[in-house]
Design an enzyme around this catalytic site. Sequence first.
Site, PDB file in Angstrom:
ATOM      1  N   CYS A  47      73.622  51.519  41.758  1.00 36.62           N
ATOM      2  CA  CYS A  47      72.542  50.664  41.247  1.00 36.62           C
ATOM      3  C   CYS A  47      73.006  49.253  40.887  1.00 36.62           C
ATOM      4  O   CYS A  47      72.260  48.298  41.080  1.00 36.62           O
ATOM      5  CB  CYS A  47      71.895  51.323  40.037  1.00 36.62           C
ATOM      6  SG  CYS A  47      71.577  53.075  40.240  1.00 36.62           S
ATOM      7  N   ASP A  73      71.642  56.502  35.216  1.00 39.36           N
ATOM      8  CA  ASP A  73      70.745  57.597  34.832  1.00 39.36           C
ATOM      9  C   ASP A  73      70.867  58.815  35.740  1.00 39.36           C
ATOM     10  O   ASP A  73      70.872  59.948  35.279  1.00 39.36           O
ATOM     11  CB  ASP A  73      69.299  57.106  34.841  1.00 39.36           C
ATOM     12  CG  ASP A  73      68.926  56.505  33.499  1.00 39.36           C
ATOM     13  OD1 ASP A  73      69.823  55.945  32.838  1.00 39.36           O
ATOM     14  OD2 ASP A  73      67.761  56.598  33.109  1.00 39.36           O
ATOM     15  N   CYS A  76      70.017  49.341  37.263  1.00 36.87           N
ATOM     16  CA  CYS A  76      69.657  50.686  36.814  1.00 36.87           C
ATOM     17  C   CYS A  76      68.743  50.627  35.582  1.00 36.87           C
ATOM     18  O   CYS A  76      68.666  49.621  34.883  1.00 36.87           O
ATOM     19  CB  CYS A  76      70.927  51.481  36.524  1.00 36.87           C
ATOM     20  SG  CYS A  76      70.653  53.263  36.574  1.00 36.87           S
ATOM     21  N   ASP A  77      68.100  51.768  35.314  1.00 30.47           N
ATOM     22  CA  ASP A  77      66.920  51.812  34.443  1.00 30.47           C
ATOM     23  C   ASP A  77      67.002  51.017  33.141  1.00 30.47           C
ATOM     24  O   ASP A  77      66.082  50.297  32.791  1.00 30.47           O
ATOM     25  CB  ASP A  77      66.619  53.266  34.072  1.00 30.47           C
ATOM     26  CG  ASP A  77      66.232  54.102  35.276  1.00 30.47           C
ATOM     27  OD1 ASP A  77      66.413  53.629  36.403  1.00 30.47           O
ATOM     28  OD2 ASP A  77      65.754  55.220  35.061  1.00 30.47           O
ATOM     29  N   LYS A  78      68.076  51.188  32.381  1.00 29.22           N
ATOM     30  CA  LYS A  78      68.085  50.606  31.038  1.00 29.22           C
ATOM     31  C   LYS A  78      68.579  49.159  31.039  1.00 29.22           C
ATOM     32  O   LYS A  78      68.473  48.476  30.017  1.00 29.22           O
ATOM     33  CB  LYS A  78      68.980  51.437  30.101  1.00 29.22           C
ATOM     34  CG  LYS A  78      68.567  52.885  30.025  1.00 29.22           C
ATOM     35  CD  LYS A  78      67.113  53.046  29.642  1.00 29.22           C
ATOM     36  CE  LYS A  78      66.619  54.468  29.807  1.00 29.22           C
ATOM     37  NZ  LYS A  78      66.577  54.998  31.185  1.00 29.22           N
ATOM     38  N   CYS A  86      67.245  53.389  42.617  1.00 29.38           N
ATOM     39  CA  CYS A  86      66.405  54.435  43.205  1.00 29.38           C
ATOM     40  C   CYS A  86      65.195  53.785  43.879  1.00 29.38           C
ATOM     41  O   CYS A  86      64.585  52.863  43.334  1.00 29.38           O
ATOM     42  CB  CYS A  86      65.957  55.413  42.134  1.00 29.38           C
ATOM     43  SG  CYS A  86      67.352  56.288  41.388  1.00 29.38           S
ATOM     44  N   SER A 117      61.999  61.120  33.710  1.00 24.46           N
ATOM     45  CA  SER A 117      62.437  60.151  34.702  1.00 24.46           C
ATOM     46  C   SER A 117      61.207  59.508  35.320  1.00 24.46           C
ATOM     47  O   SER A 117      60.135  60.114  35.389  1.00 24.46           O
ATOM     48  CB  SER A 117      63.230  60.880  35.784  1.00 24.46           C
ATOM     49  OG  SER A 117      63.266  60.108  36.949  1.00 24.46           O
TER      50      SER A 117
HETATM   51 FE1  FES Z   1      70.020  53.860  38.721  1.00 28.28          FE
HETATM   52 FE2  FES Z   1      67.856  55.411  39.448  1.00 28.28          FE
HETATM   53  S1  FES Z   1      69.808  56.016  38.721  1.00 28.28           S
HETATM   54  S2  FES Z   1      68.033  53.267  39.288  1.00 28.28           S
END
Ligand code: FES
Length: 564
Positions: A54, A86, A127-129, A199, A477
């Site tokens: 990511c 994540d 990535c998400d956070k 993702c 998620s």
């Molecule tokens: Fe990094 Fe989904 S695990 S964006």
Amino acid sequence: MSGRIKINLRSSERYHGVLNAPHRAFLRSIGFTDEDIGKPLVAVVAAWSEAGPCNIHTLQLASYVKEGVKMGGGSPLAVPTLVVNDNIGMGTEGMRYSLVSRDLIADTIEAQVNAHAFDGFVGIGGCDKTTPGILMAMARLNIPAIYLYGGSAEPGFYGGKEITIEDVHEAIGAYIAGKITEDELYAIELNAHPTVGTCAGMFTANTMASIAEALGMALPGSASPTATSSRRVAYARETGFALLNLMELGIKPRDIMTYEAFENAITVLMAMGGSTNAILHLLAIAYEAGVKLTLDDFDRISRRTPYIASLKPGGDYAMADLDRVGGVPLVMLKLLRAGLIHGDALTVTGKTVEENLRNYKFPNVPHEHIVRDATNPIKPWGGIRILKGTLAPEGAVIKVAATSIMRFEGRARPFNGEEEAFQAIRRGEIKPGDVVVIRYEGPKGGPGMPEMLRVTAAIVGAGLGQDVALVTDGRFSGATRGLMVGHVAPEAAVGGPIAVVEDGDRILIDVENGRLDLLVPDEEVKRRLRNWQPPKPRYTSGLLAKYASLVSSASMGAVTLPRP
Ligand code: FES
């Protein structure tokens, strides 16, 4: 444009004047000249890590941002912040660090930007956070700043259709249920995430990147190009250059992140069927910006916003597909035409949302299969709804974009933690009509609200997505689909009603009326709560213990607050 920004540089107090010779000496040691020292000092903050796809390329993007900053007349320096991946933590103890990392990212940026007296910064996330952490820092520090997304991966291809990492998680459920072989699972694993980048569906990372754009904190169109696209290099340079323009105009994040900007962001979230995590993150960013935002704002906007974008996991397409038809600006244009967003909101271009959309070069291609007009929506209401009731007095969230079921009443199957629930599904103990309740996974109880993708994917993969609901004080998620209610507040660890749900209780999920009720007489719930004892904390030292002692309710965005 060198030298155009002369006033009010906070770096002047640190690096100019005779007495600051020691500070300048260190800038000279890293190659700065007198001319460099005289320019605005810009941090290019890269949330960088090789430990996953990511954010592996963000340092390279930082080098292009630096070129743009130099072209604009600034002196850039790259600095890092952390990434907790994540997908790699999912379903393990590692996932407890995910939400924790959001606030750590904001804190590490504050520490570096303030300690070194930077005049402005670009934050590069993935990535998400990383995106919400960076936006929280921008709102908190309130110095000129622009967000740049690292971009999503290209979708994979298997069995004649596009697949993403979500398909690997669901394949695990299908494998456990005996529906696919180990060889098929392996083939899905090999093909699901074929390039670097986040993702590929409209999961949390892409949702938050879209929100950064909708908030006005990223350049128009910058959320959707893939990590592998050459347009991402161009966006990196343009972002660096645009920051110097923003500094010249004197525009700061809180001039952009107003209440109206948050309304725009929530509207885009609802129209795209984005991740429920965005609710937590928007509440947290608004808190840092000093904007009063509540769960009721999300509910109000959801009820008036049509769901128009067919994006995974609720729909059929990936971020790369959205990019080909016009990206987030196309969604915003549809919403602007329907009178659903504020066209006069200011953005990091120095122009309004409406001006940006007027200047944007939309590809002239058919797009109705991915993004519909607001007058012909997939659903007439937004992709996420807020529920309240006797099981969630402060609130809970449900992603209606990812399910067609609007009302479900079932038998409670409570579990004290994700692992217990996963093993019960594995043993085939969860039956149609059950409401799986996973508790002690909230902000304090988890700690860190781990995401339940392993459990939700196992339910869907076992073919129970239409017949079993899940209710938790943890999170989901962005890839989760099915009838899943999360963020139940107050959480079990602080004595919320979810703590006293017993096996066999009836639970009602009523999306139409916004209710989440434990169908047990009030007196009985009060009696159970009087006898309830908080469990021992899972951690008594280290980061997770510190976090548990500082974190607030999910209904407040699970922000960490100083102890009174
Ligand atoms: Fe990094 Fe989904 S695990 S964006």
